[in-house]
Design an enzyme around this catalytic site. Sequence first.
Site, mmCIF file in Angstrom:
data_model
loop_
_atom_site.group_PDB
_atom_site.id
_atom_site.type_symbol
_atom_site.label_atom_id
_atom_site.label_comp_id
_atom_site.label_asym_id
_atom_site.label_seq_id
_atom_site.Cartn_x
_atom_site.Cartn_y
_atom_site.Cartn_z
ATOM 1 N N TYR A 29 0.838 -1.204 0.000
ATOM 2 C CA TYR A 29 0.000 0.000 0.000
ATOM 3 C C TYR A 29 0.874 1.255 0.000
ATOM 4 O O TYR A 29 0.675 2.170 -0.806
ATOM 5 C CB TYR A 29 -0.929 0.000 1.220
ATOM 6 N N THR A 46 -12.613 5.922 8.152
ATOM 7 C CA THR A 46 -12.899 5.908 6.729
ATOM 8 C C THR A 46 -12.943 4.471 6.242
ATOM 9 O O THR A 46 -12.332 3.588 6.853
ATOM 10 C CB THR A 46 -11.827 6.710 5.945
ATOM 11 N N LYS A 92 1.271 4.274 -2.898
ATOM 12 C CA LYS A 92 1.017 5.696 -2.655
ATOM 13 C C LYS A 92 2.260 6.537 -2.961
ATOM 14 O O LYS A 92 2.140 7.681 -3.389
ATOM 15 C CB LYS A 92 0.550 5.921 -1.211
#
Length: 323
Positions: free
Chosen positions: A194, A231, A198
């Site tokens: 991940y 989130t 990014k």
Amino acid sequence: MEEPRKSTVIITGASSGVGLQAARALAQTGQWHVIMACRNLPKTEQAAKSVGLPSGSYSILPLDLASLESVRSFVNTFRETGKTLDALVCNAAVYLPLLKEPAYSPDGYELSVATNHLGHFLLANLLLEDLKTSGAKEPRLVILGTVTANPKELGGKIPIPAPPDLGDLKGLEAGFKAPIAMIDGKKFKPGKAYKDSKLCNVLTMRELHRRYHDATGITFSSMYPGCVAETALFRNSYPLFQKIFPWFQKNITKGYVTEELAGDRLAEVVANPEYNKSGSYWSWGNRQKPNRRSFEQEMSNEALDDAKAQKLWDLSAKLVGLA
């Protein structure tokens, strides 16, 4: 009298979180038509209603960033609407920290990198022409960043599970198909995959700026709105983490921001003339204060590596079929 033309923005992953709240903030100005680019259309429609998006202020088009075919199909569908494109927001991301074995995209690439980096890389490249010919005074392309991919930021100094490191891009160079699952070609670590994806987002933003800003006038930037601790990005984390992390950000780091505030900040980067400096990484930092102002965040040494950005571009173009 004829109504003035609304500007059009595409936001990926607009069915929840920061993407949804940015859609709300832009649509409610009455000056923007939002294209919500998402996998689950009924869920997106429900989400649009839940935040009060005015009727006629948005459209929902299907997009699964993990599938290169879906990305190409989305671009064709968007063009069939006849709308011009004034801004593109690459917001969607998957985070799969609990995977023991790598998951792969329909094209055979590790899922985090396929979704977060390669899907957006192809989308951005295909829509460059639309942004260039939009007639907008300042067309913009914004790619969401994360504090965890930058060791120069407080949240990026924590080496768990491992800091981002693309190495010499050996995994991409070797074709990035199973059994390869990491950009550096090393052992699979889901959390690092991940972070790596990014980091690729920021390298892509900088390379877009280097290649195209002067010639097209498009403003390319990244942004980090502060820590959005509650989130859907964390839906695949341990349940205990989902409980503790927001508390930790509110009480210890003071980095916590709501999805609504983060969405407002993203909308500012899309629409406010203040954010017209291309090649910038805008941040609201880790310690939130009332009326916090944005600043230009220093990027990591790896994100500032021009040779790596160019090599990543060339290898990514090959993997998505653009070379």
